[in-house]
Design a protein around this motif. Structure first.
Motif, short mmCIF file in Angstrom:
data_model
loop_
_atom_site.label_atom_id
_atom_site.label_comp_id
_atom_site.label_asym_id
_atom_site.label_seq_id
_atom_site.Cartn_x
_atom_site.Cartn_y
_atom_site.Cartn_z
N PHE A 5 0.83 -1.19 0.06
CA PHE A 5 -0.02 0.16 0.14
C PHE A 5 0.79 1.35 0.00
N VAL A 6 0.20 2.38 -0.37
CA VAL A 6 0.98 3.66 -0.17
C VAL A 6 0.88 4.25 1.08
N LEU A 7 1.92 4.55 1.68
CA LEU A 7 1.93 5.18 3.03
C LEU A 7 1.08 6.41 2.86
N PRO A 8 0.14 6.75 3.98
CA PRO A 8 -0.71 7.69 4.20
C PRO A 8 -0.12 8.85 4.74
N ASP A 9 -0.84 9.96 4.62
CA ASP A 9 -0.34 11.16 4.93
C ASP A 9 -0.16 11.11 6.57
N PHE A 10 0.76 11.04 7.19
CA PHE A 10 0.86 11.12 8.64
C PHE A 10 0.71 12.46 9.32
N TYR A 11 0.15 12.40 10.53
CA TYR A 11 -0.11 13.75 11.38
C TYR A 11 1.22 13.75 12.37
N VAL A 12 1.89 14.72 12.11
CA VAL A 12 3.16 14.94 12.78
C VAL A 12 3.29 16.22 13.28
N PRO A 13 2.62 16.68 14.20
CA PRO A 13 2.46 18.44 14.32
C PRO A 13 3.90 18.82 15.12
N TYR A 14 4.62 18.09 15.55
CA TYR A 14 5.97 18.72 16.24
C TYR A 14 7.28 18.18 15.37
N PRO A 15 8.04 19.18 15.50
CA PRO A 15 9.23 18.64 14.59
C PRO A 15 10.16 17.86 15.41
N ALA A 16 10.88 16.67 14.58
CA ALA A 16 11.91 15.85 15.30
C ALA A 16 13.16 16.69 15.20
N ARG A 17 13.82 16.29 16.46
CA ARG A 17 15.07 16.93 16.60
C ARG A 17 16.02 15.90 16.97
N LEU A 18 17.57 16.20 16.59
CA LEU A 18 18.33 15.28 16.58
C LEU A 18 19.45 15.38 17.87
N ASN A 19 19.50 14.22 18.85
CA ASN A 19 20.59 14.52 19.92
C ASN A 19 21.88 14.74 19.16
N PRO A 20 22.75 15.61 19.87
CA PRO A 20 24.14 15.86 19.26
C PRO A 20 25.14 14.72 19.39
N HIS A 21 24.73 13.61 20.41
CA HIS A 21 25.74 12.67 20.79
C HIS A 21 25.38 11.28 19.90
N ALA A 56 20.91 3.83 17.48
CA ALA A 56 21.31 4.92 17.99
C ALA A 56 20.64 6.11 17.40
N LEU A 57 20.23 5.97 16.36
CA LEU A 57 19.66 6.96 15.51
C LEU A 57 18.27 7.10 15.86
N LEU A 58 17.61 6.01 16.12
CA LEU A 58 16.06 5.80 16.64
C LEU A 58 16.22 6.74 18.15
N CYS A 59 17.20 6.26 19.03
CA CYS A 59 17.31 7.04 20.34
C CYS A 59 17.68 8.46 20.48
N SER A 60 18.41 8.73 19.24
CA SER A 60 18.95 10.36 19.14
C SER A 60 17.66 11.10 18.70
N TYR A 61 16.79 10.57 18.01
CA TYR A 61 15.79 11.25 17.29
C TYR A 61 14.46 11.31 18.67
N THR A 62 14.47 10.22 19.36
CA THR A 62 13.33 9.92 20.47
C THR A 62 13.61 11.03 21.51
N HIS A 63 14.83 10.85 21.98
CA HIS A 63 15.38 11.58 23.17
C HIS A 63 16.57 12.49 22.81
N PRO A 64 16.11 13.61 22.12
CA PRO A 64 16.93 14.68 21.71
C PRO A 64 17.73 15.47 22.86
N ASP A 65 17.39 15.59 23.85
CA ASP A 65 17.84 16.59 24.83
C ASP A 65 18.87 15.81 25.97
#
Length: 804
Positions: A5-21, A56-65
């Motif tokens: 299937f074609v991926l639908p348009d997702f509701y993502v109202p908050y920007p993702a941020r990347l942890n510098p580590h 590590a990329l997952l955690c850097s996106y999900t725990h940016p601070d």
């Protein structure tokens, strides 16, 4: 391989941020996974697999601070949990080895001791070695309360893998409600929420951790994470691994639609859960912090936790768009509206419009009191025979006399209305084997609960007096002392309080203190659920479908009446039996069937005459943007699937439960007796709805409670409930406004539209404060279309015409 299937348009109202580590976490996770034995030689992963998944990329996106050390530890946790998932798949799911999986999972709790001084068993595989290492590194920074909560969520995550394995063994696809409940446990998002507390330095205060608003935040977060994962992982799980636990497959099967349509429906549900999260965070959490008297530091921790959940949603989406583990080849990664800055591609303001905005608008723009005609009734194929207590006539007499003594027939009810409701008939079907005294008590509990359910909307809903309702709940709780049940009468001043105090003394008096505390909780959660209804009513908001199903069990009093059914078996079966997954699934399936049955019968009463927003058919109509007959068909399908699940648990899961608990013949007989009582519960509720005058078209609206007896403010003419009046100055800052509903919600012209036809915005969209009294906010033209009359339903079978 082409995508299904074609991926639908997702509701993502908050920007993702990347942890510098990020890079240091990648380096550390490789070394740690090899040290634990998860890479070469494990038979599960090679280094290339770990690098491709990029946790590590997952955690850097999900725990940016968080700092570098925290990020490294959190990343190790995710490496461990994904390795466990793949390890369990290879060792037990692919081989369908339930017994081996059960033994494997049974060892893992020993690697999470509350006191590290107790030590760990010797690890026999990488999963055990990793868990011991992670537990020892994490828990010194957290309180014992957090350790207990996180250990429970980890055990749930591990143990519910057996549920998935059982469904694979049977080739069975879960129904939507069952799937959402079980996915929370096996999907790991509640577990992730515990790690958010650690990584965000935001451990929840014990006084609020188990409250409804925080529980809803965590559940809505979990559902969002899992449904998003289901969309991205459908191809790998369903087509490659033969997995049956995927939300797209569940809705594809339930709705009988195409895979693309199911994917869109899953995305709509994901959007609804995120909007539920936002509503709870903005309208319930601030008031909760004040009510619980949290310090500024504690309130800041709660706020940081909420922000951490938001960060995880956006970061998790970004990772799914990039990880080789998922179906994302056609994913649109840019350009973003933030100039392509790394870590912001999930921020797209266009997701705030279209389907997400339309769904949110529908939830707030329902026009009440529309003429819908007699309730349409499907065929109810309940296979359990009806039995009625021979003491029914006596219970009818004693319950009316009791209600008269308590004062319940002096305001919204009278003797004629109570006779029409015939709650003794319901009790006689729920418990046909009851003694005369037991049946009297049951009928009087049903009388009190139904009176309270009628009373709250009339007393507090019209005026949106949420503070008054909170105060009433506190007074009612005071009528249920655990130590000395007989003292409850000392606190009772109103008919509702007197009735509860009397029932509490007679019911709780013979119980042990532990049983009393458990029974009191079942009453308290019902009272709390009535506040939830008032909260939605104050916002004029149709609830989210998942939140509705889960709360409807409580507003219906399911837990309370099921607890009454257990009284004669108290202490004869281990409490863990009643707390087990199969028994809870059995009870929830029965409760959902009967709650939705009530919604089907009461549709005309609630939608046309009461302006109710809490009706399962209406919730489905709102979610799918469909007409009444279509909504009814979907609800009927869900009722049937829940009834099938009820019987499935009896036939397949309870025998395994008996083996797991090593129940003897007497224990199995007791469990069979409880199952038979739940079957009576279903048959009795159907019979009651089919027989009484509370829902029949020819009796409406005369049979409704005396709404006119409650003027705005919720104080009855004779003043017996004046104690509930709460001055406006006592309403907590941040609570919803108190006062009559604005004209836009109450005054309707022909066809249910506002009389002035101006399109003025409802109260919750208007600015308030100095300088705003002249505001005339106008709604977009789409609202006019949203408030058009629904198509006339086909010729109905009148509510009450069914005979069981």
């Amino acid at each position: 391989m082409s995508q299904p299937f074609v991926l639908p348009d997702f509701y993502v109202p908050y920007p993702a941020r990347l942890n510098p580590h990020l890079e240091s976490a990648r380096t550390h996770s490789r070394a740690w996974a090899r040290q634990m034995g998860m890479l070469e030689g494990s038979g599960i992963w090679e280094l290339a697999d770990l690098d491709a998944h990029d946790y590590a990329l997952l955690c850097s996106y999900t725990h940016p601070d968080c700092d570098a050390d925290q990020l490294a530890l959190v990343t190790d946790w995710y490496v461990w949990v994904f390795f466990f998932d793949d390890h369990f798949l290879e060792m037990f799911k692919r081989t369908l080895d339930r017994e081996g999986g059960k033994a494997y999972l049974g060892r893992l709790p020993a690697f999470m001791p509350m006191d590290l001084a107790d030590g760990f068993p010797e690890a026999t595989n990488p999963v055990e070695a990793g868990l011991a290492d992670l537990w020892a590194r994490t828990v010194p920074a957290m309180t014992p309360a957090w350790r207990e909560r996180f250990a429970v969520s980890t055990r749930n995550l591990l143990n519910e893998s057996l549920w998935e394995l059982a469904n694979i063994n049977e080739g069975r696809i879960a129904n939507p409600v069952e799937y959402i409940e079980m996915r929370r446990k096996v999907g790991g998002a509640p577990w992730s929420a515990g790690l958010i507390e650690y990584a965000a330095n935001a451990e929840l205060p014990a006084s609020v951790a188990a409250t409804r608003p925080l529980r809803v935040l965590t559940d809505a977060f979990a559902d969002g994470v899992h449904l998003r994962n289901d969309l991205f992982s459908y191809q790998r799980e369903v087509e490659d691994e033969g997995e049956l636990s995927n939300g797209v497959l569940v809705l594809e099967t339930f709705l009988g639609c195409t895979t693309q349509e199911a994917a869109e429906a899953v995305n709509d549900l994901l959007t609804s859960r995120l909007q539920q999260f936002e509503n709870t965070a903005l309208t319930e959490v601030p008031v909760l912090c004040q009510e619980k008297g949290l310090t500024p530091e504690q309130s800041a921790a709660v706020a940081a936790y909420v922000k951490g959940l938001q960060d995880w949603q956006s970061g998790g989406h970004e990772w799914h768009m990039r990880s080789s583990r998922y179906m994302n080849k056609a994913a649109d990664l840019g350009p973003s509206l933030t100039s392509g800055v790394l870590g912001t591609s999930a921020f797209d303001i266009t997701t705030l419009f279209g389907r997400p905005a339309e769904a949110r608008q529908r939830s707030f723009t329902h026009v009440p009191m529309r003429e819908v005609g007699p309730s349409l009734l499907p065929d109810f194929d309940v296979p359990y025979p009806l039995a009625l207590s021979p003491h029914l006539d006596r219970a009818r007499e004693t319950s009316v006399a009791w209600a008269e003594r308590m004062g319940l027939l002096a305001d919204i009810w009278d003797a004629e209305k109570m006779a029409a409701y015939d709650l003794a008939l319901c009790a006689a079907g729920l418990d046909p084997d009851a003694t005369p005294d037991e049946l009297d008590l049951s009928a009087q509990w049903l009388t009190w609960g139904t009176y309270g359910d009628d009373y709250y909307p009339l007393a507090f809903g019209r005026s949106r007096n949420l503070a008054g309702a909170h105060a009433t709940n506190e007074r009612l709780s005071a009528c249920m002392p655990v130590d000395r049940p007989q003292d409850g009468a000392l606190a009772a001043r109103t008919p509702l309080e007197r009735g509860l105090a009397d029932l509490w003394e007679r019911t709780a008096g013979p119980m042990s203190p532990e049983a009393r505390a458990a029974f009191r909780r079942s009453v308290d959660v019902m009272l709390e659920s009535w506040l939830w209804e008032l909260h939605n009513q104050a916002q004029h908001r149709i609830p989210d479908p998942v939140d509705y199903i889960e709360m409807r069990r409580l507003t219906f009093g399911s837990d309370l009446t099921m607890n009454l059914a257990r009284l004669r078996h108290a202490g004869q079966l281990p409490s863990a039996i009643y707390e087990s997954g199969p028994v809870r699934a059995l009870e929830n399936a029965a409760a959902d069937y009967c709650c939705l049955l009530n919604d089907v019968f009461s549709y005309q009463k609630e939608i046309q005459y009461e302006g109710e927003l809490h009706n399962g058919v209406l919730v489905v109509q709102n979610f799918f943007d469909c007409d009444y007959p279509t909504g009814l068909r979907i609800v009927d399908d869900l009722m049937r699937s829940r009834l099938r699940q009820f019987q499935h648990v009896i036939d397949h899961e309870l025998p395994v439960l008996c083996e797991d608990f090593e129940l003897d013949a007497a224990g199995r007989t007791l469990l069979d007796t409880y199952v038979a009582e739940l079957q009576d519960w279903i048959a009795g509720i159907l019979n009651w709805h089919s027989s009484v005058r509370r829902y029949k078209a020819e009796d409406l609206p005369e049979v409704l409670p005396h709404g006119g007896a409650l003027p705005d403010g919720g104080v009855l003419p004779d003043g017996p409930l004046a104690v509930h009046a709460v001055p406006e100055s006592s309403v907590p800052v941040g609570a919803l406004p108190v006062g009559p509903l604005p004209d836009i919600l109450l005054e309707e012209g022909p066809g249910g539209s506002p009389q002035d036809g101006s399109g003025a915005a409802p109260w919750w969209m208007r600015p308030t404060g100095a300088g705003t009294s002249a505001d005339r906010v106008r709604l977009p033209q789409a609202v006019a279309a949203a408030t058009e009359q629904l198509p006339a339903p086909p010729a109905p079978r009148v509510a009450g015409s069914h005979t069981s």
